[in-house]
Design a protein around this motif. Structure first.
Motif, short mmCIF file in Angstrom:
data_model
loop_
_atom_site.label_atom_id
_atom_site.label_comp_id
_atom_site.label_asym_id
_atom_site.label_seq_id
_atom_site.Cartn_x
_atom_site.Cartn_y
_atom_site.Cartn_z
N GLY A 1 0.84 40.15 37.38
CA GLY A 1 -0.38 40.87 37.68
C GLY A 1 -0.67 42.03 36.74
N SER A 2 0.24 42.31 35.80
CA SER A 2 0.05 43.41 34.84
C SER A 2 0.24 42.88 33.43
N PRO A 3 -0.40 43.52 32.45
CA PRO A 3 -0.16 43.11 31.06
C PRO A 3 1.32 43.23 30.71
N VAL A 4 1.83 42.25 30.01
CA VAL A 4 3.26 42.18 29.72
C VAL A 4 3.60 43.03 28.50
N ASN A 5 4.67 43.80 28.62
CA ASN A 5 5.18 44.59 27.50
C ASN A 5 6.34 43.82 26.89
N VAL A 6 6.07 43.10 25.81
CA VAL A 6 7.08 42.23 25.21
C VAL A 6 8.23 43.05 24.63
N ALA A 7 7.93 44.22 24.07
CA ALA A 7 8.99 45.07 23.50
C ALA A 7 9.99 45.48 24.57
N ARG A 8 9.50 45.79 25.76
CA ARG A 8 10.41 46.18 26.85
C ARG A 8 11.26 45.00 27.29
N ILE A 9 10.65 43.81 27.38
CA ILE A 9 11.42 42.62 27.73
C ILE A 9 12.50 42.37 26.67
N ALA A 10 12.17 42.57 25.40
CA ALA A 10 13.15 42.38 24.32
C ALA A 10 14.33 43.32 24.48
N ARG A 11 14.06 44.59 24.81
CA ARG A 11 15.16 45.55 24.98
C ARG A 11 16.04 45.16 26.15
N PRO B 1 4.59 29.18 42.80
CA PRO B 1 5.36 30.28 43.40
C PRO B 1 6.86 30.08 43.36
N VAL B 2 7.33 28.84 43.40
CA VAL B 2 8.77 28.60 43.50
C VAL B 2 9.53 29.11 42.28
N TYR B 3 8.87 29.20 41.12
CA TYR B 3 9.55 29.74 39.95
C TYR B 3 9.95 31.19 40.17
N GLY B 4 9.14 31.94 40.89
CA GLY B 4 9.46 33.34 41.15
C GLY B 4 10.66 33.52 42.05
N LEU B 5 11.06 32.45 42.74
CA LEU B 5 12.21 32.54 43.63
C LEU B 5 13.52 32.18 42.93
N LEU C 1 3.63 39.61 48.14
CA LEU C 1 2.72 38.56 48.55
C LEU C 1 1.34 38.73 47.93
N SER C 2 0.90 39.98 47.74
CA SER C 2 -0.41 40.21 47.17
C SER C 2 -0.48 39.73 45.73
N VAL C 3 0.63 39.88 44.99
CA VAL C 3 0.66 39.42 43.61
C VAL C 3 0.69 37.89 43.56
N LEU C 4 1.43 37.28 44.47
CA LEU C 4 1.45 35.82 44.53
C LEU C 4 0.06 35.26 44.86
N SER C 5 -0.67 35.95 45.72
CA SER C 5 -2.02 35.51 46.05
C SER C 5 -2.90 35.56 44.81
N GLU C 6 -2.77 36.66 44.05
CA GLU C 6 -3.53 36.77 42.79
C GLU C 6 -3.16 35.64 41.84
N GLN C 7 -1.86 35.39 41.71
CA GLN C 7 -1.39 34.34 40.80
C GLN C 7 -1.96 32.98 41.17
N GLN C 8 -1.87 32.62 42.45
CA GLN C 8 -2.30 31.28 42.87
C GLN C 8 -3.81 31.13 42.89
N LEU C 9 -4.54 32.24 43.04
CA LEU C 9 -5.99 32.16 42.86
C LEU C 9 -6.32 31.81 41.41
N ASP D 1 3.86 40.90 54.51
CA ASP D 1 3.89 41.96 53.51
C ASP D 1 4.53 41.53 52.19
N SER D 2 5.60 40.81 52.26
CA SER D 2 6.28 40.44 51.02
C SER D 2 7.15 39.23 51.26
N ILE D 3 7.58 38.66 50.17
CA ILE D 3 8.52 37.55 50.24
C ILE D 3 9.85 38.09 49.78
#
Length: 507
Positions: free
Chosen positions: A290-300, A346-350, A358-366, A493-495
């Motif tokens: 749901g947010s822009p990805v920071n690739v540099a942070r993922i790399a670190r 959604p199963v990949y997130g698990l 749950l709110s982010v998953l709803s955004e994703q699946q929309l 509220d959440s998974i």
């Protein structure tokens, strides 16, 4: 591969050559599919134009082989002679043997238009696109036959389509994408009540024209669709996951293990990345949903170079594990801007122990529902990553989903039952060129044409794909999903409260 091996493989695989009526009960793919508590086909390979060369892509474990077998059964029922249909799983073959395979198969089949189903062609070792191109250019029979190639690597198949350009026949939609089961089909299986299948689906471009009337008509099903949507957000649409849920409310462990293999062994097959690095990357992507990805942070955090981290994300996209939502500029992808990354299911997130909101998953699946809707209208559009985008306003606020084919609407996900969302979202949409749809949990507000509040379950129902024949649930199953309208969902509220017991997914 020796000629004798090819003869044996063909006669073993193409069981309809022996028994065109009873072969389905002996076919391994269909026999396994028959164990599911429902009958389901996505219909991705309907309306094949004779002489066309088609490419069907999609994630592993999504059911591409089963979809092929359903298509073969349909061709047989329509009167195509069994000895004009050839199927072979090409995983592990050598490209040098393709011409020999085609020649032997032609000896064993009838002259005339044939149908070739070459499954997992992207698993062939060597330059198979050039071999297929040579056959289309030089074999007069194969040249006019209908050919379906399937694979799980978007990159390999995209390269192949460039090689095969001009050799695909007079076909309007030669590229097909098979995604996990959509919400309408899922709800048809898990909900006991009769659902309003005559309402929708609508193309995104036509949604604004029908939205008010269709939403009002769906109000009696609001509670049912809210609960079904939240169930969908943790079960997802892989057939094995849906089967496991219908049987005992947990995903089949075989799917859990298989998806991890897809990521660590298939998507990252050349990366030599440790399991710890893979899990860390997945967990970081879960945090970034749901947010822009920071690739540099993922790399670190994964101890790799930024370019390597970007390559790993691209690997996941090419394997259909994730999809990319670019920032728009003039309703076109702004490629150099930070992009959002969502999972295709959604199963990949698990696959990580991190809690998934749950709110982010709803955004994703929309977003996935929007992609599926566009894919229905323009087969093959999913892989272009230019149909579903996000917008950043001058005040640096973001609208989740916009696109060139949205017909003047934009969608913002706010998974709430109430709250002061209207003033903020209303101002945001007034400053934008679009009519706004706010996808809530259960709040419904149709008073302001500049910002309509529609429950996400209703919106997904109106958007998502639907075949003329709905999936059929087998009789005698326990009712594991029914909740009366208005009853509180256990996943409100959440998974993270161990939604899939025994699979280590708790928060």
């Amino acid at each position: 591969m020796r000629s004798g091996d090819i003869y044996q493989s063909l006669t073993t695989t193409n069981r309809w050559w022996m028994d065109h009526k009873g072969w389905t009960s002996q076919d391994p793919d269909l026999r396994n599919a028959s164990k599911a508590p429902f009958r389901y086909t996505a219909g991705v390979l309907t309306e094949l134009t004779p002489g066309g060369l088609y490419v069907m892509r999609g994630p592993r474990r999504v059911g591409k082989s089963v979809e092929i077998k359903h298509t073969i059964a349909s061709l047989l029922s329509s009167g195509v002679h069994p000895r004009r249909i050839v199927h072979m799983s090409m995983e592990g073959w050598d490209a040098r043997h393709l011409a020999r395979f085609v020649g032997i198969a032609q000896q064993l089949t009838l002259d005339g238009p044939r149908y070739w189903f070459l499954d997992e062609i992207s698993g062939v070792v060597g330059s198979w696109p050039e071999r297929i191109k040579w056959l289309r250019d030089n074999d007069r029979r194969f040249q006019t036959d209908t050919v379906v190639l399937t694979g799980s690597s978007s990159a390999d198949l995209r390269e192949a389509m460039g090689v095969l350009a001009g050799r695909r026949g007079a076909v309007n939609a030669p590229d097909r994408v098979l995604l996990p089961m959509g919400f309408r089909q899922f709800a048809s299986l898990v909900v006991e009540e009769t659902l309003p299948h005559d309402i929708g689906p609508f193309p995104i471009a036509d949604l604004s024209e029908h939205l008010l009337e269709a939403t009002f008509a769906l109000v009696p099903w609001l509670g049912i669709l809210v609960n079904a949507w939240e169930t969908y957000l943790w079960v997802g649409g892989f057939p094995l996951a849906v089967s496991g849920y219908l049987r005992d409310r947990q995903v089949d462990p075989a799917l859990w293990a298989g998806l991890w293999e897809v990521i660590s062994g298939d998507a990252f097959r050349k990366a030599r990345q440790s399991d710890l690095q893979t899990r860390t990357m997945l967990e970081r992507l879960v945090r970034s949903l749901g947010s822009p990805v920071n690739v540099a942070r993922i790399a670190r955090e994964t101890d790799v170079a930024p370019l390597t981290a970007q390559q790993r994300i691209d690997n996941l996209r090419e394997a259909f594990v994730v999809w990319t939502c670019y920032r728009e500029e003039g309703l076109k992808p702004r490629l150099k801007a930070q992009k959002k990354i969502y999972f295709t299911d959604p199963v990949y997130g698990l696959l990580t122990p991190r809690r998934v909101d749950l709110s982010v998953l709803s955004e994703q699946q929309l977003g996935v529902a929007l992609l599926r809707s566009l894919e229905r209208e323009k087969p093959g559009s999913y892989v272009h990553s230019d149909g579903v985008l996000y917008h950043r306003t001058k005040s640096q606020r973001e609208i989740d989903f916009v696109g060139p084919d949205f017909g003047g609407v934009a969608i913002e996900s706010k998974y709430v039952d109430d709250g002061p969302w209207r003033s903020a979202e209303g101002r945001m949409f007034k400053a934008s060129p679009w009519t706004g749809i706010v996808a809530t949990r259960s709040q419904l507000d149709l008073r302001d044409n500049e910002a309509l509040a529609i429950p996400a379950g209703i919106l997904a129902w109106l958007l998502d794909t639907q075949r003329s024949e709905e999936p059929i649930r087998s009789l005698g199953l326990p009712d594991v999903s029914r909740r009366w309208p208005g009853e509180e969902s256990p996943f409100r509220d959440s998974i993270g409260e161990d939604p899939l017991p025994g699979l280590g997914a708790s928060g």
